[in-house]
Design an enzyme around this catalytic site. Structure first.
Site, PDB file in Angstrom:
ATOM      1  N   ASP A  11      33.512  -3.439  -3.377  1.00 30.66           N
ATOM      2  CA  ASP A  11      34.687  -2.703  -2.917  1.00 30.66           C
ATOM      3  C   ASP A  11      34.616  -2.577  -1.405  1.00 30.66           C
ATOM      4  O   ASP A  11      33.559  -2.788  -0.803  1.00 30.66           O
ATOM      5  CB  ASP A  11      34.717  -1.307  -3.558  1.00 30.66           C
ATOM      6  CG  ASP A  11      35.901  -0.485  -3.083  1.00 30.66           C
ATOM      7  OD1 ASP A  11      37.028  -1.020  -3.049  1.00 30.66           O
ATOM      8  OD2 ASP A  11      35.720   0.685  -2.699  1.00 30.66           O
ATOM      9  N   SER A  12      35.731  -2.195  -0.800  1.00 31.54           N
ATOM     10  CA  SER A  12      35.755  -1.944   0.638  1.00 31.54           C
ATOM     11  C   SER A  12      34.817  -0.806   1.033  1.00 31.54           C
ATOM     12  O   SER A  12      34.451  -0.677   2.186  1.00 31.54           O
ATOM     13  CB  SER A  12      37.180  -1.586   1.060  1.00 31.54           C
ATOM     14  OG  SER A  12      37.637  -0.494   0.298  1.00 31.54           O
ATOM     15  N   CYS A  74      38.086  -3.374  -5.763  1.00 30.82           N
ATOM     16  CA  CYS A  74      39.024  -2.898  -4.742  1.00 30.82           C
ATOM     17  C   CYS A  74      40.464  -3.328  -5.056  1.00 30.82           C
ATOM     18  O   CYS A  74      40.729  -4.532  -5.220  1.00 30.82           O
ATOM     19  CB  CYS A  74      38.577  -3.486  -3.403  1.00 30.82           C
ATOM     20  SG  CYS A  74      39.585  -2.970  -2.015  1.00 30.82           S
ATOM     21  N   GLU A 152      38.030  11.309   0.411  1.00 30.92           N
ATOM     22  CA  GLU A 152      36.776  11.176   1.177  1.00 30.92           C
ATOM     23  C   GLU A 152      36.391  12.505   1.823  1.00 30.92           C
ATOM     24  O   GLU A 152      35.229  12.736   2.141  1.00 30.92           O
ATOM     25  CB  GLU A 152      36.913  10.056   2.211  1.00 30.92           C
ATOM     26  CG  GLU A 152      37.273   8.737   1.538  1.00 30.92           C
ATOM     27  CD  GLU A 152      36.291   7.608   1.756  1.00 30.92           C
ATOM     28  OE1 GLU A 152      35.636   7.590   2.789  1.00 30.92           O
ATOM     29  OE2 GLU A 152      36.203   6.721   0.868  1.00 30.92           O
ATOM     30  N   CYS A 186      44.627   2.078  -6.737  1.00 29.53           N
ATOM     31  CA  CYS A 186      43.615   2.162  -5.678  1.00 29.53           C
ATOM     32  C   CYS A 186      42.397   2.878  -6.253  1.00 29.53           C
ATOM     33  O   CYS A 186      42.526   3.809  -7.055  1.00 29.53           O
ATOM     34  CB  CYS A 186      44.189   2.940  -4.500  1.00 29.53           C
ATOM     35  SG  CYS A 186      42.978   3.389  -3.247  1.00 29.53           S
ATOM     36  N   HIS A 188      40.353   5.092  -5.300  1.00 25.88           N
ATOM     37  CA  HIS A 188      40.101   6.535  -5.150  1.00 25.88           C
ATOM     38  C   HIS A 188      40.982   7.419  -6.044  1.00 25.88           C
ATOM     39  O   HIS A 188      40.688   8.590  -6.236  1.00 25.88           O
ATOM     40  CB  HIS A 188      40.347   6.954  -3.708  1.00 25.88           C
ATOM     41  CG  HIS A 188      39.328   6.455  -2.733  1.00 25.88           C
ATOM     42  ND1 HIS A 188      39.088   5.123  -2.542  1.00 25.88           N
ATOM     43  CD2 HIS A 188      38.490   7.120  -1.898  1.00 25.88           C
ATOM     44  CE1 HIS A 188      38.150   4.981  -1.607  1.00 25.88           C
ATOM     45  NE2 HIS A 188      37.771   6.172  -1.206  1.00 25.88           N
TER      46      HIS A 188
END
Ligand code: DGL
Length: 277
Positions: A11-12, A74, A152, A186, A188
């Site tokens: 993933d990124s 991702c 985050e 996505c 998250h």
């Protein structure tokens, strides 16, 4: 035949841990190597060229770890850089295709919403695929660039007025359109699920791309005869391109368990050029 080599997941950054979490649930006997490009995250606001270049390096790094299969956890890579998988010597799966299939199977009113990063939404991969499976579908797509920073920061509670207010603002066009199915496109977004649920209501089906993908990976491994028959407990190795102080907190939120520091290895992923193009 069986194959006890690990499955590579990338993933990124750390968001892909939500996908790893689903993979570990569905494939408890498998070992994993996870790479998070924490030094170059986010991908979601970068150009297609940059995302493709990064994805190639991420994949090449995993190949160097002798993985038997690669999952691009991702959403942005899966939408923008899927072509990089063509050159890989192992089977590969992204997170877009199976979440779209689940959404198409779930919708009753044929109104499907997609939320994701700006790069993913601009690419239009979800919309194109939904239209392939269900041409008469109405597809409403909304980029939600503030969701990743919220997660985050650890701001995920449905009771937090900033979180709920932000989500309500982004989801307004989807509510207005009356979608009955919403793809969380996505990495998250599963962590924001209860706040998204509060904003959009109980009747909308939320599609977790990690869950959709994990089931499809399990089926494909079985079909290809690549499941592990190892008797010792499976392992999970973590590699990142930068270790920040926020790492343990974010990792716990996304994976649901602590990752001890001695299990995290630093890697210069930019060195992994050239095996595939
Ligand atoms: N992992 C990315 C995705 O799923 C979100 C973070 C980023 O923008 O890199 O699209």
């Amino acid at each position: 035949m069986s194959d006890s080599r690990p499955i590579g997941v990338f993933d990124s950054g750390l968001g892909g841990l939500t996908v790893l979490r689903e993979l570990e649930k569905v494939l408890p006997g498998e070992s994993f190597v996870y790479f998070g490009d924490t030094g170059r995250v986010p991908y979601g606001n970068k150009s297609n060229e940059t995302i493709i270049n990064y994805a190639r390096q991420d994949e090449n790094f995993l190949i160097s770890k002798d993985v038997k299969y690669i999952v691009a956890a991702c959403g942005t890579v899966s939408a923008v850089a899927l072509s990089t998988a063509d050159a890989l010597p192992v089977p590969f799966m992204g997170v877009v295709e199976n979440s779209v299939r689940d959404a198409v199977n779930c919708t009753k009113n044929k109104k499907i919403g997609v939320i994701a990063t700006s790069a993913t939404i601009n690419n239009g991969a979800h919309k194109r695929l939904i239209k392939t499976y269900l041409p008469e579908a109405e597809v409403v797509t909304v980029p939600c660039p503030l969701f990743v920073p919220l997660v985050e920061e650890g701001w995920v509670s449905a009771d937090d007025e900033v979180v709920l207010g932000t989500i309500r603002r982004y989801l307004a066009p989807l509510i207005e359109a009356g979608v009955d199915t919403l793809i969380l496109g996505c990495t998250h977004y599963p962590v924001l699920k209860s706040a998204i649920r509060r904003a959009i209501g109980e009747d909308v089906m939320l599609i977790n791309m990690g869950y959709s993908t994990a089931r499809a990976v399990a089926e494909e491994l079985k079909h290809l005869d690549l499941l592990s028959d190892k008797t010792e407990p499976p392992t999970c190795e973590f590699y990142v391109s930068d270790v920040t102080t926020a790492f343990p907190k974010i990792a716990k939120l996304l994976l649901g368990e602590e990752i001890e520091n001695d299990k995290v290895n630093l890697v210069d992923v930019s060195k992994y050029e050239g095996c595939t193009n």
